[in-house]
Design a protein around this motif. Structure first.
Motif, PDB file in Angstrom:
ATOM      1  N   LEU A 288       0.820  -1.215   0.000  1.00  0.00           N
ATOM      2  CA  LEU A 288       0.000   0.000   0.000  1.00  0.00           C
ATOM      3  C   LEU A 288       0.855   1.266   0.000  1.00  0.00           C
ATOM      4  N   ASN A 289       2.158   1.138   0.315  1.00  0.00           N
ATOM      5  CA  ASN A 289       3.049   2.289   0.172  1.00  0.00           C
ATOM      6  C   ASN A 289       3.105   2.748  -1.279  1.00  0.00           C
ATOM      7  N   SER A 290       3.051   1.763  -2.199  1.00  0.00           N
ATOM      8  CA  SER A 290       3.088   2.091  -3.635  1.00  0.00           C
ATOM      9  C   SER A 290       1.692   2.308  -4.199  1.00  0.00           C
ATOM     10  N   TYR A 291       0.742   1.473  -3.753  1.00  0.00           N
ATOM     11  CA  TYR A 291      -0.639   1.572  -4.244  1.00  0.00           C
ATOM     12  C   TYR A 291      -1.500   2.272  -3.191  1.00  0.00           C
ATOM     13  N   HIS A 292      -1.100   3.506  -2.850  1.00  0.00           N
ATOM     14  CA  HIS A 292      -1.750   4.234  -1.755  1.00  0.00           C
ATOM     15  C   HIS A 292      -3.202   4.591  -2.048  1.00  0.00           C
ATOM     16  N   VAL A 293      -3.592   4.595  -3.324  1.00  0.00           N
ATOM     17  CA  VAL A 293      -4.979   4.945  -3.659  1.00  0.00           C
ATOM     18  C   VAL A 293      -5.955   3.925  -3.086  1.00  0.00           C
ATOM     19  N   PHE A 294      -5.527   2.666  -2.963  1.00  0.00           N
ATOM     20  CA  PHE A 294      -6.408   1.628  -2.431  1.00  0.00           C
ATOM     21  C   PHE A 294      -6.636   1.790  -0.923  1.00  0.00           C
ATOM     22  N   ALA A 295      -5.835   2.629  -0.273  1.00  0.00           N
ATOM     23  CA  ALA A 295      -6.030   2.889   1.159  1.00  0.00           C
ATOM     24  C   ALA A 295      -6.760   4.212   1.385  1.00  0.00           C
TER      25      ALA A 295
ATOM     26  N   SER B 177     -15.104  20.392  -5.292  1.00  0.00           N
ATOM     27  CA  SER B 177     -15.927  21.595  -5.212  1.00  0.00           C
ATOM     28  C   SER B 177     -17.006  21.642  -6.288  1.00  0.00           C
ATOM     29  N   MET B 178     -16.838  20.864  -7.374  1.00  0.00           N
ATOM     30  CA  MET B 178     -17.832  20.825  -8.448  1.00  0.00           C
ATOM     31  C   MET B 178     -18.847  19.705  -8.241  1.00  0.00           C
ATOM     32  N   GLY B 179     -18.685  18.963  -7.152  1.00  0.00           N
ATOM     33  CA  GLY B 179     -19.586  17.850  -6.893  1.00  0.00           C
ATOM     34  C   GLY B 179     -19.189  16.573  -7.605  1.00  0.00           C
ATOM     35  N   GLU B 180     -18.021  16.571  -8.223  1.00  0.00           N
ATOM     36  CA  GLU B 180     -17.531  15.379  -8.915  1.00  0.00           C
ATOM     37  C   GLU B 180     -16.706  14.525  -7.954  1.00  0.00           C
ATOM     38  N   PRO B 181     -16.679  13.208  -8.174  1.00  0.00           N
ATOM     39  CA  PRO B 181     -15.883  12.359  -7.300  1.00  0.00           C
ATOM     40  C   PRO B 181     -14.395  12.484  -7.583  1.00  0.00           C
ATOM     41  N   GLU B 182     -13.594  12.326  -6.540  1.00  0.00           N
ATOM     42  CA  GLU B 182     -12.146  12.255  -6.669  1.00  0.00           C
ATOM     43  C   GLU B 182     -11.602  11.444  -5.503  1.00  0.00           C
ATOM     44  N   LEU B 183     -10.330  11.107  -5.560  1.00  0.00           N
ATOM     45  CA  LEU B 183      -9.716  10.281  -4.525  1.00  0.00           C
ATOM     46  C   LEU B 183      -9.042  11.140  -3.470  1.00  0.00           C
ATOM     47  N   LEU B 184      -9.347  10.860  -2.225  1.00  0.00           N
ATOM     48  CA  LEU B 184      -8.627  11.450  -1.105  1.00  0.00           C
ATOM     49  C   LEU B 184      -7.698  10.360  -0.570  1.00  0.00           C
ATOM     50  N   CYS B 185      -6.423  10.505  -0.846  1.00  0.00           N
ATOM     51  CA  CYS B 185      -5.438   9.513  -0.419  1.00  0.00           C
ATOM     52  C   CYS B 185      -4.987   9.858   1.002  1.00  0.00           C
ATOM     53  N   ASN B 186      -5.742   9.380   1.959  1.00  0.00           N
ATOM     54  CA  ASN B 186      -5.538   9.729   3.369  1.00  0.00           C
ATOM     55  C   ASN B 186      -5.152   8.535   4.229  1.00  0.00           C
ATOM     56  N   ASN B 187      -4.899   7.379   3.588  1.00  0.00           N
ATOM     57  CA  ASN B 187      -4.484   6.173   4.306  1.00  0.00           C
ATOM     58  C   ASN B 187      -5.504   5.744   5.363  1.00  0.00           C
ATOM     59  N   GLN B 188      -6.790   5.875   5.009  1.00  0.00           N
ATOM     60  CA  GLN B 188      -7.808   5.373   5.938  1.00  0.00           C
ATOM     61  C   GLN B 188      -7.795   3.857   6.007  1.00  0.00           C
ATOM     62  N   GLY B 189      -7.205   3.212   5.013  1.00  0.00           N
ATOM     63  CA  GLY B 189      -6.954   1.786   5.093  1.00  0.00           C
ATOM     64  C   GLY B 189      -7.883   0.890   4.303  1.00  0.00           C
ATOM     65  N   VAL B 190      -7.509  -0.377   4.256  1.00  0.00           N
ATOM     66  CA  VAL B 190      -8.244  -1.434   3.555  1.00  0.00           C
ATOM     67  C   VAL B 190      -8.956  -2.296   4.588  1.00  0.00           C
ATOM     68  N   ASP B 191     -10.233  -2.547   4.392  1.00  0.00           N
ATOM     69  CA  ASP B 191     -10.974  -3.455   5.271  1.00  0.00           C
ATOM     70  C   ASP B 191     -10.492  -4.889   5.014  1.00  0.00           C
ATOM     71  N   PHE B 192     -10.059  -5.568   6.062  1.00  0.00           N
ATOM     72  CA  PHE B 192      -9.476  -6.907   5.941  1.00  0.00           C
ATOM     73  C   PHE B 192     -10.200  -7.852   6.888  1.00  0.00           C
ATOM     74  N   SER B 193     -10.807  -8.905   6.331  1.00  0.00           N
ATOM     75  CA  SER B 193     -11.553  -9.879   7.131  1.00  0.00           C
ATOM     76  C   SER B 193     -10.902 -11.258   7.056  1.00  0.00           C
ATOM     77  N   HIS B 194     -10.965 -11.968   8.168  1.00  0.00           N
ATOM     78  CA  HIS B 194     -10.488 -13.342   8.240  1.00  0.00           C
ATOM     79  C   HIS B 194     -11.696 -14.218   8.543  1.00  0.00           C
TER      80      HIS B 194
END
Length: 469
Positions: free
Chosen positions: A74-81, A88-105
């Motif tokens: 995820l250091n390299s593929y930070h967009v997935f986190a 401001s225009m109401g369009e979607p964009e990515l906030l790369c804030n490292n909120q993380g990946v949901d991981f289930s076992h």
């Protein structure tokens, strides 16, 4: 067909995996090609692994290895986190804030060899692949009674296409094995897909794409049609694919295996369940990474590793009566021309410019508008570069891997992929109307064979026998 074993997957734990090195927060805009995909559209992939001796001798569990390597990659593929937010225009964009990946076992009281892939709605959806609730990417590892496991991943399609996901899966596996030089270093440079100035587009963009604001009518339509579509996974043997290709090729006019399969499906479904007075639209997915820039241009090498959506979905339509009358070679000619017309830099930049002209209105490919009173539409994507056999985290290659696309009940969707078990065979995921699927199962069983456990297990037995000889 006999229904597969009914089982449940019990979630044992849930975690959030973040990048090991905390990156700085940044906003990454979507490209105009990303904006062609509806918000909240997801795509899943899953990989099945047998129990391996390296797992039992290693102090770390499968889950430990996957979580630790995921944090590193995820250091390299930070967009997935990150997360999708509005600008401001109401369009979607990515906030790369490292909120993380949901991981289930999870755990499933089932032998891996009992898993029936032919009915993915029963054996895969809600059991082996996770849903996305807040994250851009969700991961689930499901242990099986036999000691094997299934790795399921679901990602936001507006963030990544299948090519980008393939890059990520391969990089993740390489990271788990501590391979120093990864095959891909993702490129997020959106300027590679900037619109031209001044922009201009041809009529094809108007024919193939459509502004919609809002999408509520489409969603309501999906709800009213719910339950009419079915999902199945089949396999097609190499000799059958070769035979279809020979049937679709006329003289020196060579047709690819993909073109031949699309042509066969289009004609078969029209002949089997079509009304002569209705139209039948067929859409194909074309990757533009090798189409946008000439070889030798530095941007061409950057596009090879570009992470995001670089897909166009042109379509062709014909009346059912016309399709019935046309020989397969002529249907294949139509598919070939459709593909050729969409594999030029002008086509992709024309689409980019068209989206720019419509912004900030939402736009989608017309095939996503689905069935109308005039007819139906089926999208045939391509997963032929799905690197299943290369997704080895250190305990061997998967015995099976497939994409799973939970489409709505308005469009047909078909995804052919290479079989990891026997070279030349294909695995084909289908999402079709009930009457279309019934026709496939009834009248095209010589082409599309149900992917029951016997297909994979028979090959497993053969491979073990060969290993002992």
């Amino acid at each position: 067909m006999a229904l597969p074993h009914i089982f449940s997957a019990t979630v044992l734990s849930k975690n959030v995996v973040t990048a090991a090195t905390k990156p700085s927060v940044e906003r990454l805009p979507f490209s105009n090609l990303d904006l062609l995909f509806p918000e909240n559209m997801t795509l899943s992939a899953y990989f099945c692994y047998e129990k391996h001796s390296s797992i039992s001798t290693n102090e770390k569990t499968v889950t430990d290895v996957l979580k630790e390597s995921l944090a590193q990659i995820l250091n390299s593929y930070h967009v997935f986190a990150g997360e999708v937010v509005s600008n401001s225009m109401g369009e979607p964009e990515l906030l790369c804030n490292n909120q993380g990946v949901d991981f289930s076992h999870a755990y499933a009281d089932l032998e891996l060899q009992e898993l029936d892939h032919s009915y993915p709605d029963i054996t895969v959806q809600g059991k082996l692949v996770p849903t996305i609730k807040r994250a851009v990417l969700s991961v689930q590892v499901t242990e099986m009674r036999c000691g094997g496991h299934v790795l399921g991943c679901t990602f936001n399609h507006q963030v990544a296409d299948a090519y980008s996901a393939n890059m990520f899966f391969l990089s993740w596996a390489e990271c788990a094995k501590s391979i120093a030089s990864m095959s891909y270093t993702p490129v997020f440079q959106r300027s590679l897909l900037n619109p031209r100035k001044p922009g201009h587009h041809d009529s094809c963009a108007d024919n193939w794409y459509h502004p919609v604001q809002p999408l509520n009518g489409h969603k309501n339509k999906e709800k009213s049609q719910k339950g009419r579509y079915r999902r199945r996974t089949f396999y097609v043997e190499a000799q059958v694919i070769n035979r279809l290709q020979a049937m679709a090729t006329s003289g020196d006019e060579y047709r690819t295996k993909y073109e031949s399969l699309v042509a066969y499906l289009w004609k078969f479904l029209a002949e089997s369940v079509g009304d002569n007075n209705n139209t039948f639209k067929i859409s194909i997915a074309v990757d533009g990474r090798t189409r946008l820039y000439e070889e030798g241009d530095p941007k061409a090498s950057m596009m090879h590793n570009y992470f995001g959506n670089v897909v166009s979905t042109p379509y062709s339509e014909a009346s059912v009566g016309e399709l019935k009358a046309m020989p397969l070679t002529k249907v294949a000619d139509t598919i070939h021309k459709l593909k050729v017309d969409a594999t030029t830099p002008e086509h992709f930049f024309s689409v980019i410019d068209w989206v720019q002209e419509k912004r900030p209105k939402k736009v989608i490919p017309k095939f996503l508008l689905g069935k109308s009173k005039e007819g139906t539409v089926v999208l045939v994507s391509s997963g032929m570069r799905f690197p299943v056999s290369m997704i080895d985290f250190g305990w061997g290659k998967p015995i099976f891997g497939s994409y799973y696309f939970p489409c709505g009940d308005e469009i047909g969707y078909v995804m052919p992929m290479p079989s990891v078990r026997r070279e030349g065979d294909w695995v084909v995921f289908m999402h079709l109307q009930g009457n279309q699927m019934a026709a496939i199962e009834r009248d095209a069983a010589h082409v599309f064979r149900p992917l029951h456990p016997s297909y994979i297990n028979g090959l497993m037995i053969n491979s073990h026998d060969h290993a002992q000889c």
